[in-house]
Design a protein around this motif. Structure first.
Motif, PDB file in Angstrom:
ATOM      1  N   HIS A 130      16.086  -5.183 -16.338  1.00 12.69           N
ATOM      2  CA  HIS A 130      16.245  -6.089 -17.472  1.00 12.69           C
ATOM      3  C   HIS A 130      15.137  -7.129 -17.321  1.00 12.69           C
ATOM      4  N   ASN A 131      14.025  -6.925 -18.020  1.00 10.17           N
ATOM      5  CA  ASN A 131      12.885  -7.829 -17.860  1.00 10.17           C
ATOM      6  C   ASN A 131      13.105  -9.168 -18.540  1.00 10.17           C
ATOM      7  N   THR A 132      13.623  -9.149 -19.739  1.00 13.34           N
ATOM      8  CA  THR A 132      13.889 -10.376 -20.486  1.00 13.34           C
ATOM      9  C   THR A 132      15.130 -10.140 -21.333  1.00 13.34           C
ATOM     10  N   ASP A 133      15.515 -11.133 -22.093  1.00  8.61           N
ATOM     11  CA  ASP A 133      16.647 -10.967 -23.004  1.00  8.61           C
ATOM     12  C   ASP A 133      16.356  -9.931 -24.087  1.00  8.61           C
ATOM     13  N   THR A 134      15.086  -9.675 -24.344  1.00 13.11           N
ATOM     14  CA  THR A 134      14.718  -8.750 -25.411  1.00 13.11           C
ATOM     15  C   THR A 134      13.992  -7.503 -24.919  1.00 13.11           C
ATOM     16  N   GLN A 135      13.865  -7.319 -23.604  1.00 12.92           N
ATOM     17  CA  GLN A 135      13.163  -6.145 -23.082  1.00 12.92           C
ATOM     18  C   GLN A 135      13.928  -5.531 -21.914  1.00 12.92           C
ATOM     19  N   VAL A 136      14.205  -4.246 -22.052  1.00 11.08           N
ATOM     20  CA  VAL A 136      14.849  -3.477 -20.995  1.00 11.08           C
ATOM     21  C   VAL A 136      13.917  -2.329 -20.631  1.00 11.08           C
ATOM     22  N   VAL A 137      13.950  -1.937 -19.364  1.00 10.33           N
ATOM     23  CA  VAL A 137      13.160  -0.799 -18.908  1.00 10.33           C
ATOM     24  C   VAL A 137      14.128   0.333 -18.600  1.00 10.33           C
ATOM     25  N   ILE A 138      13.800   1.510 -19.124  1.00  5.25           N
ATOM     26  CA  ILE A 138      14.598   2.687 -18.832  1.00  5.25           C
ATOM     27  C   ILE A 138      13.760   3.660 -18.010  1.00  5.25           C
ATOM     28  N   ALA A 139      14.450   4.508 -17.243  1.00  5.23           N
ATOM     29  CA  ALA A 139      13.778   5.489 -16.402  1.00  5.23           C
ATOM     30  C   ALA A 139      14.507   6.817 -16.537  1.00  5.23           C
ATOM     31  N   GLY A 140      13.736   7.880 -16.351  1.00  7.59           N
ATOM     32  CA  GLY A 140      14.324   9.204 -16.409  1.00  7.59           C
ATOM     33  C   GLY A 140      13.264  10.274 -16.321  1.00  7.59           C
ATOM     34  N   ALA A 141      13.697  11.498 -16.515  1.00  5.13           N
ATOM     35  CA  ALA A 141      12.782  12.625 -16.507  1.00  5.13           C
ATOM     36  C   ALA A 141      11.830  12.515 -17.711  1.00  5.13           C
ATOM     37  N   ASP A 142      10.641  13.087 -17.566  1.00  2.58           N
ATOM     38  CA  ASP A 142       9.645  13.026 -18.637  1.00  2.58           C
ATOM     39  C   ASP A 142      10.201  13.487 -19.970  1.00  2.58           C
ATOM     40  N   GLY A 143      10.914  14.610 -19.983  1.00  2.00           N
ATOM     41  CA  GLY A 143      11.455  15.145 -21.236  1.00  2.00           C
ATOM     42  C   GLY A 143      12.449  14.201 -21.895  1.00  2.00           C
ATOM     43  N   ALA A 144      13.302  13.585 -21.085  1.00  3.22           N
ATOM     44  CA  ALA A 144      14.281  12.637 -21.624  1.00  3.22           C
ATOM     45  C   ALA A 144      13.579  11.417 -22.212  1.00  3.22           C
ATOM     46  N   GLN A 153       0.845  -1.197   0.000  1.00  2.00           N
ATOM     47  CA  GLN A 153       0.000   0.000   0.000  1.00  2.00           C
ATOM     48  C   GLN A 153       0.883   1.251   0.000  1.00  2.00           C
ATOM     49  N   LYS A 154       1.888   1.287   0.844  1.00  2.00           N
ATOM     50  CA  LYS A 154       2.801   2.434   0.909  1.00  2.00           C
ATOM     51  C   LYS A 154       3.586   2.569  -0.390  1.00  2.00           C
ATOM     52  N   ARG A 155       4.021   1.454  -0.945  1.00  2.00           N
ATOM     53  CA  ARG A 155       4.752   1.461  -2.224  1.00  2.00           C
ATOM     54  C   ARG A 155       3.902   2.119  -3.301  1.00  2.00           C
ATOM     55  N   GLY A 156       2.634   1.736  -3.393  1.00  2.00           N
ATOM     56  CA  GLY A 156       1.737   2.317  -4.380  1.00  2.00           C
ATOM     57  C   GLY A 156       1.533   3.805  -4.165  1.00  2.00           C
ATOM     58  N   GLU A 157       1.382   4.218  -2.897  1.00  2.00           N
ATOM     59  CA  GLU A 157       1.204   5.636  -2.589  1.00  2.00           C
ATOM     60  C   GLU A 157       2.440   6.439  -2.984  1.00  2.00           C
ATOM     61  N   LEU A 158       3.624   5.919  -2.666  1.00  2.00           N
ATOM     62  CA  LEU A 158       4.862   6.624  -2.995  1.00  2.00           C
ATOM     63  C   LEU A 158       5.068   6.704  -4.507  1.00  2.00           C
ATOM     64  N   MET A 159       4.783   5.626  -5.211  1.00  2.00           N
ATOM     65  CA  MET A 159       4.931   5.648  -6.661  1.00  2.00           C
ATOM     66  C   MET A 159       3.940   6.618  -7.295  1.00  2.00           C
ATOM     67  N   ALA A 160       2.732   6.690  -6.754  1.00  2.00           N
ATOM     68  CA  ALA A 160       1.733   7.612  -7.290  1.00  2.00           C
ATOM     69  C   ALA A 160       2.133   9.059  -7.037  1.00  2.00           C
ATOM     70  N   ALA A 161       2.835   9.305  -5.934  1.00  2.00           N
ATOM     71  CA  ALA A 161       3.232  10.669  -5.587  1.00  2.00           C
ATOM     72  C   ALA A 161       4.442  11.154  -6.379  1.00  2.00           C
ATOM     73  N   ALA A 162       5.183  10.236  -6.957  1.00  2.00           N
ATOM     74  CA  ALA A 162       6.362  10.623  -7.737  1.00  2.00           C
ATOM     75  C   ALA A 162       5.913  11.367  -8.983  1.00  2.00           C
ATOM     76  N   SER A 163       6.635  12.416  -9.333  1.00  2.00           N
ATOM     77  CA  SER A 163       6.253  13.174 -10.521  1.00  2.00           C
ATOM     78  C   SER A 163       7.497  13.630 -11.270  1.00  2.00           C
ATOM     79  N   GLY A 164       7.287  13.999 -12.505  1.00  2.00           N
ATOM     80  CA  GLY A 164       8.366  14.537 -13.307  1.00  2.00           C
ATOM     81  C   GLY A 164       9.221  13.499 -13.996  1.00  2.00           C
ATOM     82  N   GLY A 165       8.858  12.256 -13.855  1.00  2.00           N
ATOM     83  CA  GLY A 165       9.647  11.201 -14.483  1.00  2.00           C
ATOM     84  C   GLY A 165       8.811   9.973 -14.699  1.00  2.00           C
ATOM     85  N   GLY A 166       9.436   8.956 -15.223  1.00  2.00           N
ATOM     86  CA  GLY A 166       8.706   7.726 -15.465  1.00  2.00           C
ATOM     87  C   GLY A 166       9.630   6.647 -15.981  1.00  2.00           C
TER      88      GLY A 166
END
Length: 154
Positions: free
Chosen positions: A137-151, A95-108
């Protein structure tokens, strides 16, 4: 979601509703205003439904599984099933994890297919895109990247 298990575990379901402060089975069934698309609602719902399915599997088979695995939110269900913490503790954490993730802004984050992480970061850097990191690294063919919205838009 969860319709097949909520009725088998009315005590746990009621406990989850009391802890969360809303009718979880109704929310999962009706999804009014697409509330389950909001991470602060999605995460506790998925954790609870996954937990009930794990309890059901163990009841049906009469023994715990030999191994537990989970990815992202599923890690918490794996920890619950392995006895690392109890249902209440897990639900409070999620529950706290979801609240904190929802409160994060400016990136994704975004998933990218068929490009190795090092090559992807090289291409982004060559195009002047800064501030993007490999998040998973989700799979051999899928990577997840994170950063600011603009990036990420770039």
């Amino acid at each position: 979601m969860g319709a097949d298990v909520f009725g088998h575990y009315p005590g746990i379901t009621r406990f989850a509703c009391d802890l969360l402060g809303y009718d979880l089975p109704a929310r999962c069934r009706d999804n009014r205003d697409d509330v389950l698309s909001r991470t602060e609602c999605t995460q506790p719902a998925l954790f609870t439904v996954n937990a009930l399915h794990a309890f059901e599997r163990e009841r049906r088979e009469g023994r715990p599984a030999d191994y537990y695995l989970g990815h992202s939110l599923g890690e918490y269900n794996a920890l619950l099933a392995a006895g690392v913490f109890d249902f209440e503790t897990g639900l409070r954490i999620v529950q706290k994890r979801g609240e904190l993730m929802a409160a994060a802004s400016g990136g994704g984050m975004t998933a990218v297919m068929n490009t190795p992480a090092d090559r992807l970061l090289e291409v982004l850097g060559a195009d002047g895109v800064e501030g993007v990191e490999t998040a998973a690294h989700n799979t051999d063919t899928q990577v997840v990247i994170a950063g600011a919205d603009g990036a990420l838009r770039a």
